[in-house]
Scaffold this motif. Structure first.
Motif, PDB file in Angstrom:
ATOM      1  N   LEU A   1       0.845  -1.382  -0.467  1.00 42.32           N
ATOM      2  CA  LEU A   1       0.176  -0.269   0.000  1.00 42.32           C
ATOM      3  C   LEU A   1       0.711   1.499   0.145  1.00 42.32           C
ATOM      4  CD1 LEU A   1      -2.744   1.170   0.260  1.00 42.32           C
ATOM      5  CD2 LEU A   1      -1.948   0.802   2.580  1.00 42.32           C
ATOM      6  N   LEU A   2       2.316   1.074   0.940  1.00 45.56           N
ATOM      7  CA  LEU A   2       2.483   2.552   1.131  1.00 45.56           C
ATOM      8  C   LEU A   2       3.256   2.765  -0.547  1.00 45.56           C
ATOM      9  CD1 LEU A   2       4.667   2.114   4.489  1.00 45.56           C
ATOM     10  CD2 LEU A   2       2.053   3.865   3.295  1.00 45.56           C
TER      11      LEU A   2
ATOM     12  N   ILE B   1      -5.547  -2.325  -8.956  1.00 47.66           N
ATOM     13  CA  ILE B   1      -6.809  -2.101  -8.123  1.00 47.66           C
ATOM     14  C   ILE B   1      -6.716  -0.411  -7.497  1.00 47.66           C
ATOM     15  CG2 ILE B   1      -7.841  -2.628  -6.261  1.00 47.66           C
ATOM     16  CD1 ILE B   1      -7.363  -5.055  -6.846  1.00 47.66           C
ATOM     17  N   LEU B   2      -5.958   0.119  -7.355  1.00 50.44           N
ATOM     18  CA  LEU B   2      -6.320   1.842  -6.712  1.00 50.44           C
ATOM     19  C   LEU B   2      -6.297   2.090  -7.564  1.00 50.44           C
ATOM     20  CD1 LEU B   2      -2.904   1.531  -4.072  1.00 50.44           C
ATOM     21  CD2 LEU B   2      -5.806   1.505  -3.754  1.00 50.44           C
TER      22      LEU B   2
ATOM     23  N   ALA C   1     -10.610  -2.995  -1.126  1.00 50.44           N
ATOM     24  CA  ALA C   1      -9.999  -3.830  -1.832  1.00 50.44           C
ATOM     25  C   ALA C   1      -9.242  -4.473  -2.001  1.00 50.44           C
ATOM     26  CB  ALA C   1     -11.136  -3.434  -3.205  1.00 50.44           C
ATOM     27  N   ALA C   2      -7.750  -3.472  -2.284  1.00 48.08           N
ATOM     28  CA  ALA C   2      -6.632  -4.210  -2.614  1.00 48.08           C
ATOM     29  C   ALA C   2      -5.674  -5.022  -2.022  1.00 48.08           C
ATOM     30  CB  ALA C   2      -6.154  -2.910  -3.392  1.00 48.08           C
ATOM     31  N   SER C   3      -6.260  -4.308  -0.252  1.00 41.66           N
ATOM     32  CA  SER C   3      -5.865  -4.441   0.712  1.00 41.66           C
ATOM     33  C   SER C   3      -5.960  -5.794   1.236  1.00 41.66           C
ATOM     34  CB  SER C   3      -5.631  -3.777   1.954  1.00 41.66           C
ATOM     35  OG  SER C   3      -5.481  -1.944   1.202  1.00 41.66           O
ATOM     36  N   LEU C   4      -6.934  -5.802   0.732  1.00 45.10           N
ATOM     37  CA  LEU C   4      -7.975  -7.518   1.117  1.00 45.10           C
ATOM     38  C   LEU C   4      -7.169  -8.629   0.390  1.00 45.10           C
ATOM     39  CD1 LEU C   4     -11.608  -6.801   2.202  1.00 45.10           C
ATOM     40  CD2 LEU C   4      -9.592  -7.179   3.941  1.00 45.10           C
ATOM     41  N   LEU C   5      -7.203  -8.123  -0.594  1.00 45.35           N
ATOM     42  CA  LEU C   5      -6.814  -9.022  -1.649  1.00 45.35           C
ATOM     43  C   LEU C   5      -5.403  -9.420  -1.848  1.00 45.35           C
ATOM     44  CD1 LEU C   5      -7.854 -10.914  -4.198  1.00 45.35           C
ATOM     45  CD2 LEU C   5      -6.650  -9.110  -5.858  1.00 45.35           C
TER      46      LEU C   5
ATOM     47  N   ASP D   1     -14.892  -2.159  -3.911  1.00 49.95           N
ATOM     48  CA  ASP D   1     -14.791  -1.802  -4.816  1.00 49.95           C
ATOM     49  C   ASP D   1     -14.971  -2.068  -5.959  1.00 49.95           C
ATOM     50  OD1 ASP D   1     -15.888  -0.098  -6.661  1.00 49.95           O
ATOM     51  OD2 ASP D   1     -13.831   1.855  -6.681  1.00 49.95           O
ATOM     52  N   ARG D   2     -16.350  -2.790  -5.603  1.00 46.64           N
ATOM     53  CA  ARG D   2     -16.788  -3.851  -6.599  1.00 46.64           C
ATOM     54  C   ARG D   2     -16.224  -3.605  -8.286  1.00 46.64           C
ATOM     55  NH1 ARG D   2     -22.538  -5.682  -4.000  1.00 46.64           N
ATOM     56  NH2 ARG D   2     -22.107  -6.186  -2.310  1.00 46.64           N
TER      57      ARG D   2
END
Length: 290
Positions: free
Chosen positions: A90-91, A177-178, A218-222, A286-287
């Motif tokens: 993420l960072l 995704i971001l 969404a990106a973090s959970l994936l 975010d779907r």
């Protein structure tokens, strides 16, 4: 005057078409996903079962064993690797995705995104071995450091090497995704925030983050879900001291332990944890980005 056409008749048996359409994939999922999962759950209720023995479910002893101190340390290490790699991705990924979505020339965006996708075209095993070549004591990184007069770093078979490998493996997913979320960022709100006297940092926290939070979730959970079950990176880059739940499960089924009941209990716990993460992903993600 033209006669009105009669309304179209609905098929008398709509379930027949649905059965023909959904039957084959449903059968495939049942045979290769649902049925094996049920077998794993059944085996998890048999203590100390080995290959070839009779399956006789008799209790929750295997699940109690999951919460032994040594196994909790392994589970905690897996959670550490998954959460740490997620935070690192993420960072690293947010500034890159923001620059591509909002600041890069539009004609270059597809090419820049392709650059992040290219590593995914090669095997994850090959990418991990490439990092072994870079991080080993006589590898590329230490060769460059020593040529500059700097001390060599001992990274291979340590926790930092695992984080490096996992972050490299999952960074493309985070960026893609971001990017999908940041591309929809309302620039008029950013301009309005600046007109009202907010500095860039306040605009980032009060405008950008709320708008892109579903994409971040969404990106973090994936990445977290993928990292929780990662086997290759901790095994090859972390060495024997980086035992994870994936390696522990492997030992129960294919290693020297050969305790299928305990391995099934570990697998069930991992399935439940991933299912909870997926439920959070569906609820908060975010779907349109996943």
């Amino acid at each position: 005057m033209l006669n009105p056409q009669p309304p179209l008749e609905k098929p008398s048996q709509p379930w027949l078409g649905l059965s023909i359409l959904l039957g084959p994939p449903g059968l495939w999922l049942f045979l290769l996903l649902v049925l094996p999962t049920l077998i794993i759950v059944e085996l998890s209720l048999v203590p100390n079962i080995h290959p070839g023995e009779v399956v006789n479910p008799s209790g929750l002893d295997n699940y109690f064993r999951v919460f032994d101190a040594i196994n909790l340390r392994v589970l905690g290490r897996s959670l550490l690797f998954a959460s740490g790699s997620t935070l690192l991705c993420l960072l690293l990924g947010f500034p890159v995705a923001y620059w591509i979505a909002q600041m890069s020339p539009p004609r270059w965006r597809n090419l820049l995104l392709l650059g992040f996708i290219l590593p995914l075209w090669t095997s994850s095993l090959l990418r991990t071995y490439a990092w072994i070549t870079i991080l080993r004591p006589t590898g590329l990184l230490n060769t460059i450091l020593t040529s500059l007069g700097l001390p060599a770093l001992e990274l291979l078979n340590r926790t930092p090497a695992v984080f490096i490998g996992m972050a490299y493996s999952y960074l493309p997913y985070m960026v893609l995704i971001l990017y999908a979320s940041l591309e929809k960022l309302d620039r008029e709100l950013l301009e309005a925030s600046a007109d009202l006297g907010a500095n860039p940092l306040e605009t980032f926290w009060k405008v950008t983050i709320p708008q892109t939070f579903p994409g971040i979730a969404a990106a973090s959970l994936l990445v977290f879900i993928s990292g929780l079950g990662d086997f290759v990176d901790p095994e090859l880059l972390g060495g024997a001291s980086s035992m994870t739940i994936s390696r522990l499960i492997y030992n129960q089924f294919l290693g020297a332990s050969r305790n299928w009941g305990f391995g099934s209990a570990l697998s069930t716990v991992l399935i439940v944890a991933v299912s909870v993460a997926i439920a959070l992903l569906i609820k908060y993600g975010d779907r349109e980005s996943i």
